[in-house]
Design an enzyme around this catalytic site. Structure first.
Site, short mmCIF file in Angstrom:
data_model
loop_
_atom_site.label_atom_id
_atom_site.label_comp_id
_atom_site.label_asym_id
_atom_site.label_seq_id
_atom_site.Cartn_x
_atom_site.Cartn_y
_atom_site.Cartn_z
N TYR A 66 -32.68 79.04 -47.51
CA TYR A 66 -32.23 79.11 -46.12
C TYR A 66 -33.27 78.57 -45.16
O TYR A 66 -32.93 77.93 -44.16
CB TYR A 66 -31.82 80.54 -45.76
CG TYR A 66 -30.41 80.85 -46.21
CD1 TYR A 66 -29.32 80.45 -45.44
CD2 TYR A 66 -30.16 81.48 -47.42
CE1 TYR A 66 -28.03 80.69 -45.86
CE2 TYR A 66 -28.87 81.72 -47.85
CZ TYR A 66 -27.81 81.32 -47.06
OH TYR A 66 -26.51 81.55 -47.49
N ASN A 100 -19.41 77.40 -37.46
CA ASN A 100 -20.66 76.77 -37.88
C ASN A 100 -21.84 77.69 -37.68
O ASN A 100 -21.90 78.45 -36.70
CB ASN A 100 -20.86 75.46 -37.12
CG ASN A 100 -19.75 74.47 -37.39
OD1 ASN A 100 -19.16 74.48 -38.48
ND2 ASN A 100 -19.46 73.61 -36.43
N HIS A 117 -19.12 83.13 -38.50
CA HIS A 117 -19.73 83.16 -39.83
C HIS A 117 -21.24 83.37 -39.74
O HIS A 117 -21.97 83.12 -40.70
CB HIS A 117 -19.42 81.87 -40.60
CG HIS A 117 -17.97 81.74 -40.97
ND1 HIS A 117 -17.37 80.54 -41.26
CD2 HIS A 117 -17.00 82.68 -41.10
CE1 HIS A 117 -16.09 80.74 -41.54
NE2 HIS A 117 -15.84 82.03 -41.45
N CYS A 125 -33.15 92.29 -40.24
CA CYS A 125 -33.68 92.99 -41.40
C CYS A 125 -32.56 93.26 -42.40
O CYS A 125 -31.47 93.72 -42.03
CB CYS A 125 -34.33 94.31 -40.98
SG CYS A 125 -34.99 95.27 -42.37
N THR A 195 -11.85 71.59 -38.29
CA THR A 195 -11.76 72.70 -39.24
C THR A 195 -10.68 72.41 -40.28
O THR A 195 -9.64 71.82 -39.96
CB THR A 195 -11.47 74.03 -38.53
OG1 THR A 195 -11.36 75.08 -39.49
CG2 THR A 195 -10.20 73.97 -37.70
#
Length: 250
Positions: A66, A100, A117, A125, A195
């Site tokens: 990520y 997005n 999303h 955390c 989309t």
């Protein structure tokens, strides 16, 4: 159908809700979920990197991927479609709901009501859920493992703020999106941009707008799973069609 037909619908709209998907950002060069599986990462199944179970098993492994994606997004710029929506908001009441996880709408100057999303840039955390706002390390080259930041509240591992497979959508964002769509009335417009209409519950949102009486306008170079529920369909990319649409409004 033509850009002029979409512009005619917008001219009489009091409110415009924009539903944007991956096609909105693809033209900026944002790698899709699977395109980010390159080089070091190409041998790994995305399901090993985007689930709560993967995080629990190996946080540094998941965090490294990520962090790499964050760097990829930072290296691209908003496209003309993003900028056109920001310009549209200067003459219309525009609400943006996006699937997005990037920040290109914001960098183009738009306010975003909801990232349904989640967002690559809203860390929290993984244990206590407290938001983490300090800078994070972004590798210049992909690495297989990178220790995630430590939560200042409970010393837990900080995780990406995205929705993983098997997780619920962020309820506040989803509810705000539904309320925005339900507030539309006859003469208002829902713009559905880039989309696929495959992923639910986001794919059901145009139907909410239509049920409220709004005109649903799809902007997409390809037919999607929601094309048949749209009142106006413009076949074109976001980066070319949205600027043309705003220009047609005068």
């Amino acid at each position: 159908m033509s850009v002029e037909q979409a512009a005619a619908a917008l001219r009489g709209a009091q409110q415009v809700v924009v539903l944007s998907g991956a096609g909105m950002s693809a033209e900026s060069g944002v790698p899709t979920f699977r395109e980010a599986q390159s080089g070091l990462w190409e041998e790994f199944d995305p399901s090993r990197l985007a689930t709560p179970e993967a995080w629990q098993a190996d946080p540094p492994f998941v965090w490294a991927w990520y962090a790499w994606r964050v760097g990829l997004v930072r290296d691209v710029e908003p496209n003309d479609g993003h900028r056109a929506l920001a310009a549209l908001a200067r003459t219309h009441d525009v609400t943006i709901v996006t699937q997005n996880v990037d920040d290109l709408h914001e960098r183009a100057g738009s306010e975003v009501l909801a990232h349904i999303h989640g967002s690559l840039f809203e860390y929290r955390c993984g244990d206590c859920g407290v938001r983490y706002d300090a800078p994070v390390e972004v590798p210049s080259e992909p690495v297989e493992r990178l220790d995630p930041p430590t939560c200042q509240a409970c010393a837990g591992d900080v995780r990406p703020g995205v929705v993983w497979f098997g997780e619920d959508l962020p309820m506040d964002d989803f509810q705000a999106s539904v309320e925005a769509l339900e507030s539309l009335t006859k003469g208002d417009v829902c713009l559905v941009v880039g989309t696929s209409g495959i992923v639910y519950p986001a794919a059901g949102m145009p139907a909410i707008a239509r049920g409220a009486g709004a005109t649903v306008v799809e902007i997409n170079p390809h037919e999607s799973d929601i094309s048949d529920m749209c009142d106006i369909v413009v076949r074109g990319s976001a980066a070319t069609t949205l600027p043309a649409l705003v220009a047609a409004l005068g």
